[in-house]
Design a protein around this motif. Structure first.
Motif, PDB file in Angstrom:
ATOM      1  N   VAL A   1       2.507   1.684  -3.444  1.00 10.40           N
ATOM      2  CA  VAL A   1       1.662   2.580  -4.607  1.00 10.40           C
ATOM      3  C   VAL A   1       1.027   3.762  -3.707  1.00 10.40           C
TER       4      VAL A   1
ATOM      5  N   TRP B   1      -6.536  -4.049 -13.080  1.00 10.67           N
ATOM      6  CA  TRP B   1      -5.862  -3.748 -11.309  1.00 10.67           C
ATOM      7  C   TRP B   1      -5.778  -5.083 -11.037  1.00 10.67           C
TER       8      TRP B   1
ATOM      9  N   GLU C   1       0.685  -1.290   0.077  1.00  7.62           N
ATOM     10  CA  GLU C   1      -0.092  -0.136   0.358  1.00  7.62           C
ATOM     11  C   GLU C   1       0.589   1.621  -0.293  1.00  7.62           C
TER      12      GLU C   1
ATOM     13  N   VAL D   1      -6.032  -2.363  -6.664  1.00  3.90           N
ATOM     14  CA  VAL D   1      -4.867  -1.112  -7.234  1.00  3.90           C
ATOM     15  C   VAL D   1      -5.486  -0.826  -8.874  1.00  3.90           C
TER      16      VAL D   1
ATOM     17  N   LEU E   1      -0.221   5.155 -10.627  1.00  2.00           N
ATOM     18  CA  LEU E   1      -1.084   3.487  -9.705  1.00  2.00           C
ATOM     19  C   LEU E   1      -2.167   4.582  -9.110  1.00  2.00           C
TER      20      LEU E   1
ATOM     21  N   LYS F   1      -4.717   3.736  -5.785  1.00  2.26           N
ATOM     22  CA  LYS F   1      -5.400   2.730  -5.206  1.00  2.26           C
ATOM     23  C   LYS F   1      -6.943   2.951  -5.077  1.00  2.26           C
TER      24      LYS F   1
END
Length: 565
Positions: free
Chosen positions: A488, A512, A485, A506, A494, A496
């Motif tokens: 990202v 995804w 996380e 994501v 990207l 979330k």
């Protein structure tokens, strides 16, 4: 069905950890020897103790509800250990002072239904029900699902029953009361006759009370040698359908033809071939205990996973415009767009696990009625509970595995009833003058965007690796997700998911991915969907880069995917 004896020696029970038999809201274990490395842990005495514990739990729950002796219905699927475990469960129930009604070969949905039916001819309603099944697992496994009129038992209740069972076993072992005799007071009832007649009535009603609304339709059933063979002769044929070409209807707990699983590629290939070879209008396939299902149209197009959800959503949203469809976490972005833009509904993607999905839909429907929420509203008057319930009415909870539950059917995940919804559509279309068979179903999912690439990779956690430092695989998995996380968040390519209830989801490169921690196993499943293989590889490389420092994680499946030509 041949009964297969299991170990009954009391000494073998001393080593059983009852809590390890819990599998979410089910109980599952090894009931038959023959698979290397899988010793029996669901023996007859263990099953008897679990049944006695359920009886005690049920007696406590229902003690003020009825003046008569409580009764428990017991059914089983086609597994080779079914008869042995049914006898053991019956002993546990009767020794606890409750009556037993044995249904024999039955479906899981029928067992729950027996707690709702009011018909003394069939000794209904049952106060509690036990289904002996392990769904699509191999022949050596078996287990239990428990029901009351309130629905299936949850995780906390299963844990309580297993804790009670451990105490029951210790007492029984000390007293030497496990003598293997079945009470003569056990009654046998053919409940499936009543259950199937209700399914038939539902289709006739949808078609305007026509006696044979499926007259002329050619519909094939694949039961995978599980418990669903009844659907051809007991549901389709009374409605007028032709069922020639149906296959694997005979119960066989060795499952010699294919795994009874609507998610399995071999199983879906088998029913598709049967439909095309027989030029049938529709094919229907069930899992072992009939709480999951899928379909195939006349052209061989499969209705399972996202397509099945889209199809059932289209039917439900015609009946209940604007409703919320609750699904599990691995459903596609294309499905969300289809439900919300094409159908005008709402899509709520929730945690993996059919019970989680169903419970979330129930929570939306009854949000303002819970004590906890009323308490919160009294503490925070500005938090009007209507804000969380109006516009969140739900009539459908469905998982990509094929578990589908409707509000109209008591939120029961019933594979047979789910297929009845398709039959209703066929019958009503025929009654209104359409004569193009299953095209009415195919047309309902027109516009569903489907990815060119969809894969699931399983990253296993090595629990003996030094990196775990004696900790749990769950803590290690959560650490992996947290690191992913963070990585990202620092990547501008990207995005979330703004709302997500499980793992890390994501979007990027036109597709995804979702990395989550398995509900029960030391595994991090990675789902990827993308418009091309190159885009899918880019998403996979993002995950690979983020997890490379976690040496207890087996990334071989991920590495193989990104390196494939």
């Amino acid at each position: 069905m041949a009964a297969v004896p299991s170990a009954t020696a009391i000494s073998s029970l001393d080593k059983v950890d009852f809590l390890k038999l819990q599998n979410g809201s089910d109980i599952r274990g090894v009931a038959v020897a023959g698979v290397e490395g899988e010793p029996i842990n669901l023996t007859e005495p263990v099953a008897e103790a679990i049944a006695a514990a359920f009886a005690a739990w049920l007696s406590k729950k229902k003690k003020a509800d009825t003046p008569r002796r409580l009764r428990v219905s017991i059914g089983h699927d086609s597994r080779i250990s079914a008869q042995t475990l049914q006898d053991a469960v019956s002993r546990g129930i009767t020794r606890a002072g409750l009556d037993v009604i044995q249904y024999g070969l039955a479906s899981t949905p029928a067992m729950f239904n027996s707690t709702l039916t009011k018909d003394e001819t069939f000794l209904c309603p049952a106060d509690g029900a036990i289904m002996i099944t392990a769904s699509h697992l191999p022949y050596n496994r078996n287990g239990f699902k428990f029901f009351t009129s309130a629905g299936g038992l949850g995780k906390a209740e299963i844990k309580e029953i297993l804790e009670r069972a451990a105490d029951v076993y210790k007492r029984s072992a000390a007293e030497g009361s496990l003598d293997g005799k079945v009470s003569s007071s056990v009654k046998k009832i053919d409940y499936m006759t009543l259950y199937t007649s209700d399914l038939v009535k539902a289709v006739r009603k949808a078609a305007g009370n026509i006696e044979k609304p499926l007259d002329g339709f050619h519909i094939i059933v694949d039961a995978g040698n599980g418990a669903g063979g009844f659907f051809a002769a007991k549901v389709l044929e009374p409605l007028g359908a032709i069922t020639t070409g149906s296959q694997f209807l005979e119960p066989d707990g060795m499952f010699p033809n294919h795994i009874p699983n609507p998610e399995d590629k071999v199983a879906m290939k088998a029913i598709t071939k049967a439909v095309l070879d027989n030029k049938a209008d529709l094919g229907i396939i069930f899992d072992t205990d009939v709480d999951r299902s899928a379909a195939v149209d006349s052209s061989g197009r499969e209705f399972n996973r996202n397509r099945l959800i889209a199809l059932i959503s289209a039917i439900v949203l015609e009946e209940h415009p604007g409703t919320t469809v609750v699904t599990d976490s691995v459903t596609s972005d294309g499905l969300t767009s289809f439900i919300e833009k094409n159908l005008g509904g709402k899509h709520r993607r929730f945690k993996r696990g059919y019970k989680n999905v169903i419970d979330e839909a129930i929570r939306l429907v009854s949000h303002c009625l819970t004590v906890d929420n009323m308490l919160l509203d009294s503490i925070h008057p500005s938090r009007n509970c209507l804000q969380n319930s109006v516009g969140e009415e739900s009539y459908l909870a469905i998982e990509t595995s094929g578990h589908g539950a409707l509000k109209e059917n008591h939120w029961l995940d019933d594979g047979a009833y789910l297929m009845v919804k398709l039959l209703n559509k066929l019958a009503s279309a025929r009654a209104s003058g359409r004569s193009d068979g299953s095209k009415v179903l195919t047309d309902l999912v027109e516009g569903l965007e489907e990815p060119a690439v969809a894969v699931e990779l399983r990253l296993k956690i090595n629990q003996s690796h030094p990196d775990l430092k004696g900790g749990s695989f769950r803590d290690y998995g959560e650490a992996v997700l947290e690191h992913l996380e963070n990585s990202v968040n620092s990547n501008p390519k990207l995005q979330k998911a703004p709302v997500n209830y499980e793992g890390v989801r994501v979007s990027g490169f036109g597709g995804w991915f979702l990395l989550r921690l398995s509900l029960h196993d030391p595994v991090l499943p990675l789902n990827i969907e993308a418009p091309s293989n190159d885009d899918a590889v880019k998403l996979a490389l993002t995950v690979a880069a983020a997890v490379k420092g976690f040496h207890a994680l087996d990334t071989s499946a991920l590495d193989k995917f990104v390196q494939a030509p």
